[in-house]
Design a protein around this motif. Structure first.
Motif, mmCIF file in Angstrom:
data_model
loop_
_atom_site.group_PDB
_atom_site.id
_atom_site.type_symbol
_atom_site.label_atom_id
_atom_site.label_comp_id
_atom_site.label_asym_id
_atom_site.label_seq_id
_atom_site.Cartn_x
_atom_site.Cartn_y
_atom_site.Cartn_z
ATOM 1 N N GLN A 26 4.491 1.550 6.209
ATOM 2 C CA GLN A 26 5.226 0.539 6.963
ATOM 3 C C GLN A 26 5.263 0.803 8.464
ATOM 4 O O GLN A 26 5.838 0.010 9.213
ATOM 5 C CB GLN A 26 6.659 0.441 6.421
ATOM 6 N N ALA A 27 4.699 1.897 8.924
ATOM 7 C CA ALA A 27 4.689 2.213 10.344
ATOM 8 C C ALA A 27 3.583 3.225 10.624
ATOM 9 O O ALA A 27 3.228 4.017 9.743
ATOM 10 C CB ALA A 27 6.043 2.765 10.782
ATOM 11 N N PRO A 28 3.045 3.247 11.861
ATOM 12 C CA PRO A 28 1.966 4.183 12.189
ATOM 13 C C PRO A 28 2.462 5.578 12.530
ATOM 14 O O PRO A 28 1.655 6.443 12.865
ATOM 15 C CB PRO A 28 1.316 3.528 13.411
ATOM 16 N N ALA A 30 0.809 -1.226 0.000
ATOM 17 C CA ALA A 30 0.000 0.000 0.000
ATOM 18 C C ALA A 30 0.839 1.271 0.000
ATOM 19 O O ALA A 30 0.343 2.331 0.394
ATOM 20 C CB ALA A 30 -0.939 -0.004 1.208
ATOM 21 N N CYS A 31 2.087 1.208 -0.464
ATOM 22 C CA CYS A 31 2.913 2.420 -0.435
ATOM 23 C C CYS A 31 2.373 3.492 -1.374
ATOM 24 O O CYS A 31 2.310 4.676 -1.028
ATOM 25 C CB CYS A 31 4.372 2.094 -0.760
ATOM 26 N N ALA A 32 1.959 3.093 -2.588
ATOM 27 C CA ALA A 32 1.451 4.082 -3.547
ATOM 28 C C ALA A 32 0.092 4.627 -3.111
ATOM 29 O O ALA A 32 -0.184 5.825 -3.253
ATOM 30 C CB ALA A 32 1.351 3.463 -4.939
ATOM 31 N N ARG A 75 -3.997 11.354 -9.340
ATOM 32 C CA ARG A 75 -4.890 10.211 -9.424
ATOM 33 C C ARG A 75 -4.494 9.189 -8.362
ATOM 34 O O ARG A 75 -3.318 9.018 -8.054
ATOM 35 C CB ARG A 75 -4.808 9.551 -10.804
ATOM 36 N N THR A 76 -5.471 8.498 -7.818
ATOM 37 C CA THR A 76 -5.183 7.438 -6.859
ATOM 38 C C THR A 76 -4.601 6.251 -7.602
ATOM 39 O O THR A 76 -5.188 5.758 -8.564
ATOM 40 C CB THR A 76 -6.462 7.008 -6.130
ATOM 41 N N MET A 77 -3.424 5.800 -7.152
ATOM 42 C CA MET A 77 -2.773 4.668 -7.790
ATOM 43 C C MET A 77 -2.251 3.710 -6.734
ATOM 44 O O MET A 77 -1.920 4.119 -5.621
ATOM 45 C CB MET A 77 -1.626 5.140 -8.687
ATOM 46 N N THR A 78 -2.177 2.437 -7.087
ATOM 47 C CA THR A 78 -1.642 1.445 -6.171
ATOM 48 C C THR A 78 -0.311 0.879 -6.651
ATOM 49 O O THR A 78 0.287 0.067 -5.960
ATOM 50 C CB THR A 78 -2.646 0.293 -5.978
ATOM 51 N N GLY A 79 0.128 1.297 -7.822
ATOM 52 C CA GLY A 79 1.437 0.882 -8.338
ATOM 53 C C GLY A 79 2.480 1.959 -8.076
ATOM 54 O O GLY A 79 2.293 3.111 -8.489
ATOM 55 N N ALA A 80 3.567 1.618 -7.391
ATOM 56 C CA ALA A 80 4.577 2.607 -7.031
ATOM 57 C C ALA A 80 5.179 3.279 -8.261
ATOM 58 O O ALA A 80 5.316 4.499 -8.321
ATOM 59 C CB ALA A 80 5.677 1.951 -6.194
ATOM 60 N N GLY A 81 5.528 2.470 -9.261
ATOM 61 C CA GLY A 81 6.139 3.032 -10.460
ATOM 62 C C GLY A 81 5.192 3.931 -11.231
ATOM 63 O O GLY A 81 5.583 4.976 -11.744
ATOM 64 N N ARG A 82 3.918 3.533 -11.304
ATOM 65 C CA ARG A 82 2.942 4.336 -12.035
ATOM 66 C C ARG A 82 2.701 5.671 -11.335
ATOM 67 O O ARG A 82 2.550 6.708 -11.989
ATOM 68 C CB ARG A 82 1.627 3.564 -12.184
ATOM 69 N N LEU A 83 2.651 5.650 -10.007
ATOM 70 C CA LEU A 83 2.441 6.900 -9.280
ATOM 71 C C LEU A 83 3.634 7.832 -9.456
ATOM 72 O O LEU A 83 3.470 9.032 -9.677
ATOM 73 C CB LEU A 83 2.212 6.610 -7.797
ATOM 74 N N ALA A 84 4.836 7.279 -9.393
ATOM 75 C CA ALA A 84 6.033 8.104 -9.598
ATOM 76 C C ALA A 84 6.035 8.713 -10.994
ATOM 77 O O ALA A 84 6.373 9.891 -11.181
ATOM 78 C CB ALA A 84 7.289 7.265 -9.384
ATOM 79 N N GLU A 85 5.619 7.933 -11.984
ATOM 80 C CA GLU A 85 5.571 8.436 -13.360
ATOM 81 C C GLU A 85 4.549 9.558 -13.486
ATOM 82 O O GLU A 85 4.795 10.567 -14.156
ATOM 83 C CB GLU A 85 5.217 7.296 -14.316
ATOM 84 N N PRO A 126 15.713 -11.810 -10.310
ATOM 85 C CA PRO A 126 14.334 -11.430 -10.654
ATOM 86 C C PRO A 126 14.000 -10.073 -10.058
ATOM 87 O O PRO A 126 14.547 -9.714 -9.019
ATOM 88 C CB PRO A 126 13.502 -12.544 -9.994
ATOM 89 N N PRO A 127 13.094 -9.297 -10.694
ATOM 90 C CA PRO A 127 12.767 -7.967 -10.176
ATOM 91 C C PRO A 127 12.285 -8.030 -8.734
ATOM 92 O O PRO A 127 11.550 -8.936 -8.352
ATOM 93 C CB PRO A 127 11.650 -7.496 -11.119
ATOM 94 N N GLY A 128 12.713 -7.066 -7.939
ATOM 95 C CA GLY A 128 12.368 -7.048 -6.518
ATOM 96 C C GLY A 128 11.354 -5.983 -6.177
ATOM 97 O O GLY A 128 10.586 -5.529 -7.024
ATOM 98 N N ALA A 129 11.380 -5.576 -4.903
ATOM 99 C CA ALA A 129 10.348 -4.689 -4.389
ATOM 100 C C ALA A 129 10.553 -3.250 -4.834
ATOM 101 O O ALA A 129 11.680 -2.766 -4.933
ATOM 102 C CB ALA A 129 10.332 -4.766 -2.863
ATOM 103 N N ASP A 130 9.441 -2.562 -5.097
ATOM 104 C CA ASP A 130 9.450 -1.134 -5.376
ATOM 105 C C ASP A 130 8.799 -0.407 -4.204
ATOM 106 O O ASP A 130 8.030 -0.989 -3.449
ATOM 107 C CB ASP A 130 8.678 -0.818 -6.659
#
Length: 507
Positions: free
Chosen positions: A414-416, A333-335, A350-360, A390-394
């Motif tokens: 990742q934290a409150p 849920a970072c994005a 726009r609301t996005m759930t993909g980290a790369g898409r939100l950064a773009e 293999p591709p890792g975490a974004d």
């Protein structure tokens, strides 16, 4: 024939600052009662009279132009999508930017702006084929014929585009009222270029009632989007054009002459009935324009990310965004979290759930600048990605505090509460770069962050249970070059202190 940035003038015989008399009267803007800017697609500008050679009628803007009270600057262009309109207005290339709204609106003279965009994103250009499901017999609900997820994304993109333009106009020219519309219920035709052919390609007979209902549902969805936008902004007005064309269409998408005249009248009545806001703005504020908008919200963004209470609010919103994604907050849920932070601070992404898409989106659509690792500041957005096989975490995250070139304080999923993160990774994905709102200034340019090498220091907690204690006992309490202080000396010092306190009490 190429477009220029002046009213309805196009380079046919060359433009030398003279406005053709059959396009605009030769008077200056100050001679008119109302000043109107127009941006949009072929509904707003059909390139009349040259388009007459291809059988087109005049657009509604041409009929407004016949009203002697209006001075008009029309920067619309047939076929423009909202992406085209955004690109013209916010382009970093002056040659492109000057063809959009930026230059006329920053002049501060316009009472009204008509935005006529979005139709080519969901109807024109054969866009129907991208979200229209294959034909199935006996389906009566038009939404059962559509990929609703794709439709949602299209209108979310349109909504973001409108919000971005409205925000810019409100900043550049606070007195300007904005008028928007969602077109009319177009009627597909067999073999039609924009609607009929896409329907046929998906197995529909364009003459069926379900095709008419699908177009109607999409147009109504456009109006719902616009009314939601207008509800939050008193200078935005929705002009309802549904029913203006009725059966009076030039083709599948464009009004004929009588309909265009009626559309123009609807706009004229709405504009002349709108309250005139006399708001003066400093010229430097207008000229700053786009470069100041997102930067103005950074202080609030950092404030939200620094408070545990506001982080909890952001997390609740992000949890709602994760519904239907297959993940439950806080997982993946970072994005969604960063989307909520930006939106709550007043930055319309726009609301996005993909980290790369939100950064773009932040970099491309909001024009944020890339900042190399080591130059990050509070208010920046960190972007990480692992492209190793293999591709890792974004991950994407907000920076609210910077201790040095590596160690930061951030809020994320990742934290409150705000917590530490290293740009170099140190157990997490290494940050690739940061994004910064144009014009943001928190530090002097000469300030440099200290570079600290943390590689020799432990990152995780460690197991010390198996370590052996030193063989020669506890460390000596002596300091080299200082006399030894034994227990008897400490006792004498304590007694002397007690005597001094008793003497002060007696006095």
């Amino acid at each position: 024939m190429t477009k220029t940035d002046v009213s309805l003038v196009y380079e046919v015989h060359g433009y030398h600052g003279q406005v053709s008399p059959f396009l605009r009267a030769g008077q200056g803007a100050e001679a008119y009662q109302f000043k109107l800017a127009i941006e949009g697609d072929s509904w707003a500008n059909i390139l009349w009279p040259w388009s007459r050679l291809f059988g087109y009628n005049q657009a509604f803007s041409n009929y407004i132009d016949k009203d002697v009270r209006f001075y008009i600057n029309n920067v619309g262009w047939p076929g423009d999508t909202f992406e085209n309109i955004i690109a013209k207005t916010f382009s970093s290339d002056p040659g492109q930017r000057d063809k959009g709204l930026r230059v006329p609106i920053q002049s501060g003279i316009f009472d009204f702006l008509i935005l006529s965009g979005g139709g080519n994103d969901f109807l024109g250009g054969g866009e129907l084929t991208k979200f229209l499901k294959p034909f199935v017999n006996d389906v009566s609900d038009p939404w059962d014929c559509l990929d609703n997820g794709k439709v949602d994304r299209i209108f979310s993109r349109i909504r973001t585009g409108y919000l971005r333009l409205i925000e810019a106009v409100n900043l550049w020219s606070p007195k300007t009222h904005i008028f928007v519309h969602g077109y009319d219920h177009a009627i597909p035709r067999a073999g039609g270029r924009w609607l009929g052919t896409p329907f046929s390609l998906r197995g529909y007979d364009p003459r069926l009632r379900i095709c008419v209902d699908i177009v109607r549902a999409l147009v109504d969805r456009m109006y719902e989007t616009l009314y939601e936008i207008a509800a939050d902004n008193g200078r935005v007005h929705v002009v309802n054009l549904r029913g203006c064309c009725n059966n009076n269409w030039h083709d599948e998408l464009h009004p004929n002459a009588s309909s265009a005249r009626l559309v123009a009248q609807q706009f004229i009545v709405s504009m002349t009935g709108a309250p005139r806001v006399a708001t003066s703005t400093e010229s430097w504020f207008n000229l700053e324009g786009r470069q100041r908008m997102d930067a103005d919200h950074i202080e609030r963004l950092v404030e939200l990310g620094s408070s545990r209470r506001s982080i909890a609010d952001v997390h609740r919103r992000a949890a709602e965004y994760m519904h239907g994604t297959g993940s439950v907050f806080p997982r993946n849920a970072c994005a969604a979290t960063l989307s909520a932070f930006l939106q709550m601070a007043g930055i319309p992404v726009r609301t996005m759930t993909g980290a790369g898409r939100l950064a773009e989106q932040i970099e491309r659509d909001r024009n944020w600048d890339r900042i190399p690792v080591g130059g990050q500041r509070p208010g920046d957005v960190g972007v990480t990605y692992d492209t190793m096989a293999p591709p890792g975490a974004d991950h994407v995250y907000l920076v609210v505090g910077v201790q040095d070139a590596d160690l930061m304080t951030i809020p994320d999923n990742q934290a409150p509460r705000p917590h530490e993160r290293y740009a170099s990774g140190r157990g997490r994905t290494r940050t690739s770069y940061f994004l910064r709102a144009p014009g943001m200034r928190f530090f002097r340019d000469s300030d440099e962050l200290e570079v600290v090498d943390y590689s020799a220091f432990p990152f995780e907690d460690e197991d010390t249970n198996r370590l052996s204690d030193p063989a020669d006992g506890p460390p000596d309490r002596n300091w080299q070059g200082s006399p030894v202080i034994d227990d008897s000396a400490i006792e004498k010092i304590a007694q002397r202190v007690a005597e001094i306190m008793r003497e002060r009490t007696r006095k």
